[in-house]
Structures are given as C-alpha cells and as structure tokens.
Design an enzyme around this catalytic site. Structure first.
Site, PDB file in Angstrom:
ATOM      1  N   LYS A 173      43.142  41.133  42.096  1.00  0.00           N
ATOM      2  CA  LYS A 173      43.385  39.768  41.601  1.00  0.00           C
ATOM      3  C   LYS A 173      44.445  39.092  42.480  1.00  0.00           C
ATOM      4  CE  LYS A 173      41.836  40.930  36.984  1.00  0.00           C
ATOM      5  NZ  LYS A 173      42.094  41.377  35.604  1.00  0.00           N
ATOM      6  N   ASP A 230      42.314  34.302  30.678  1.00  0.00           N
ATOM      7  CA  ASP A 230      41.334  35.310  30.255  1.00  0.00           C
ATOM      8  C   ASP A 230      40.440  34.777  29.135  1.00  0.00           C
ATOM      9  OD1 ASP A 230      41.424  37.831  31.567  1.00  0.00           O
ATOM     10  OD2 ASP A 230      43.361  38.276  30.637  1.00  0.00           O
ATOM     11  N   GLN A 250      47.078  42.537  31.885  1.00  0.00           N
ATOM     12  CA  GLN A 250      45.965  43.463  32.113  1.00  0.00           C
ATOM     13  C   GLN A 250      45.806  44.427  30.936  1.00  0.00           C
ATOM     14  OE1 GLN A 250      43.888  43.152  34.722  1.00  0.00           O
ATOM     15  NE2 GLN A 250      42.636  44.879  34.102  1.00  0.00           N
TER      16      GLN A 250
END
Ligand code: GUN
Length: 282
Positions: free
Chosen positions: A52, A119, A96
C-alpha cells in the site's frame, strides 16, 4: 480454456488515472495523504502494508506508516486514530486487519472518522453501501467490480454466488453485485448444498481463505470465476481459494493468484484516498 483477467494490467490503469489527478492537484491544492496503521508482526499484514505504501509513492500521494508494537493497548490505538482524525494533511486512515486478539476491532473501526474511512468499514459507510448512496466502496469488492467492467462482463440478470460472508469481502461484494441487478446467493460454512449452488453460478466469487477450496466439479462451463483468496502454502508459494489449473479449463474467465484481485484492492484504496481528499477539500 478461460481468459485470465489480469489484475496487474487493470490496476495499473486505475492507478494511472489516479496518478494523473494527483499530479494536477499537486500544482494547486496539495496531495492526498494516507495513514496506514499496523499493530504487531503478522507477516502477511506487513506485506500488504508495504504494498500500500509503495502504491502511494508511485502515485505521488503522501503515505505515513504507523507500525505499533504487539502489546499496544486500545487506548493507545484510539489516541493515535484521534490524532489522525484531526490532521488536515491526512485524508484517509486505514488500520490493517486483523488486529491482535486483545484489541477491540469494532471500537477501532468505529473511531475512524467516516469521511477518512477509506476502507469503508465504519457502520455509517456500510449503511450507505446498503442503500447504494455511498462515498467509498470497500477496496476488494470495488476492485472486483472494476475487473468485471474492464472485461465487459455483464452482471444484470446473472446468477452470482459469493462464497464467504465476511464484512470485508463477502457481504459488501454481494451488495455490489445486487446493485448491478445480479441475482445473488451468499454461501458460508453452514451452507448445505454448496456444490449445487456453486454449479448454478454464472459469476462465482470465492472469498473463503482455504487453498484450492473451489474445485472444477463446482464450476459451471463458461462461468466467471473470481478468486479473492491469498493463501500461503507450506512451500512458501501463494495460492488462491480456487483450484486454478483445473478450473481454468471450464471457466470462461478466471482471476489468477497472485496478480488477480490483490492488486485491484490496492488500486481502489488509492482511488478512495483521492475521493476522500476531494471531498475534504471541496
Ligand atoms: N485485511 C485484509 N484486507 C484488508 C483491507 O482491505 N483493509 C484492512 N484495513 N485490513 C485488511
């Protein structure tokens, strides 16, 4: 023999589009910024976070990584998120998952400002996905929809089967296919006639997390097979949830692992960070 849907090529096209916009913004209002938080030492998570960060750098976005130790407390993590919620140069925040067991995942997700939740895991964003009036889409399902669009695969009227009901993939994936007028079935560990249901699928999405779970006898001739799994075998080799070698002989389209859905997840994250920036700087 199936056509292989190349996530590397499609994600490069998406990232290229985002990079062009970022480069224009650079001259006027500054660049989008993404904060990525990782807690602990999970090796797979470390690889995803590194990828990422690399994508942000390629695109010209600001990326800040916060690598916290395994014994971080809920309070410490929430304090960091609160700080990032208030930082103007940070437009997107991603924590994460999975988090170490002692941390409260729900509390953490709920503490990220919905407008910085790239997200799309916050309940407010999840609710918006249900109604179809959304700002962000969750990265993996949105990446898959982009792949279908790129290959001109029509969803309307198709029988779609999603194996897996996670909040990250299975549930939102089903909703996006439904928004495109697919007829959607969600299968899970308690589904009784899994093979029969899968055999009915024109579009089959496997998000199970078990290597080679979907075998050729579960796939209809000419189906579109999307493999979300990223499993590491004892040999160290990566493999998906689909028995690629045999299923590719029956399917019309198939995504490989690696190089399929994975790169699309990251490309969508870049798109979402740009969207967050644009909304925050309107
Ligand atoms: N873990 C596995 N996939 C994801 C994802 O898309 N976002 C976050 N935050 N964690 C993940």
């Amino acid at each position: 023999m199936a056509k292989i849907i190349d996530g590397k090529i499609i994600s490069a096209a998406v990232k290229d589009r985002v990079a062009k916009e970022v480069s224009k913004l650079k001259e006027t209002s500054g660049v989008p910024g993404l904060a990525v938080i990782i807690v602990g030492e999970d090796p797979a998570s470390k690889v995803y976070v590194a990828n990422k960060k690399k994508a942000c750098e390629q695109i010209g976005m600001l990326s800040v990584e916060y690598a916290l130790p395994e014994n971080t407390t809920n309070e410490e993590l929430l304090a960091l998120i609160n700080e990032l919620n208030n930082k103007k140069e940070i437009n997107g925040i991603l924590c994460q998952l999975p988090l170490p067991k002692h941390l409260d995942e729900e509390l953490v997700i709920n503490s990220i400002l919905p407008e910085k939740d790239v997200d799309a895991f916050h309940p407010q964003n999840v609710g918006k996905i249900m109604t179809g009036d959304y700002d962000f889409l969750p990265c993996t399902p949105a990446g898959i929809m982009e792949m279908l669009k790129y290959e001109n695969i029509e969803v309307e009227g198709k029988t779609c089967v999603v194996i897996g009901r996670s909040n990250i993939v299975g549930k939102p994936m089903s909703m996006l296919l439904l928004h495109k007028n697919g007829t959607v079935t969600i299968c899970h560990s308690k589904t009784k006639n899994l093979k029969e249901v899968c055999l009915s699928a024109d579009i089959l999405v496997a998000a199970v997390g078990r290597p080679n779970f979907v075998t050729a006898d579960m796939v209809k001739d000419g189906a579109v097979v999307i493999d979300v799994g990223i499993n590491r075998l004892e040999s160290g080799k990566l493999c998906g949830d689909v028995d690629f070698e045999n299923v590719k002989e029956k399917a019309a389209y198939i995504t490989p692992v690696p190089g399929g859905v994975g790169p699309m997840t990251i490309a969508t994250l870049m798109q979402n960070t740009l969207t967050a920036f644009l909304k925050q700087n309107k």
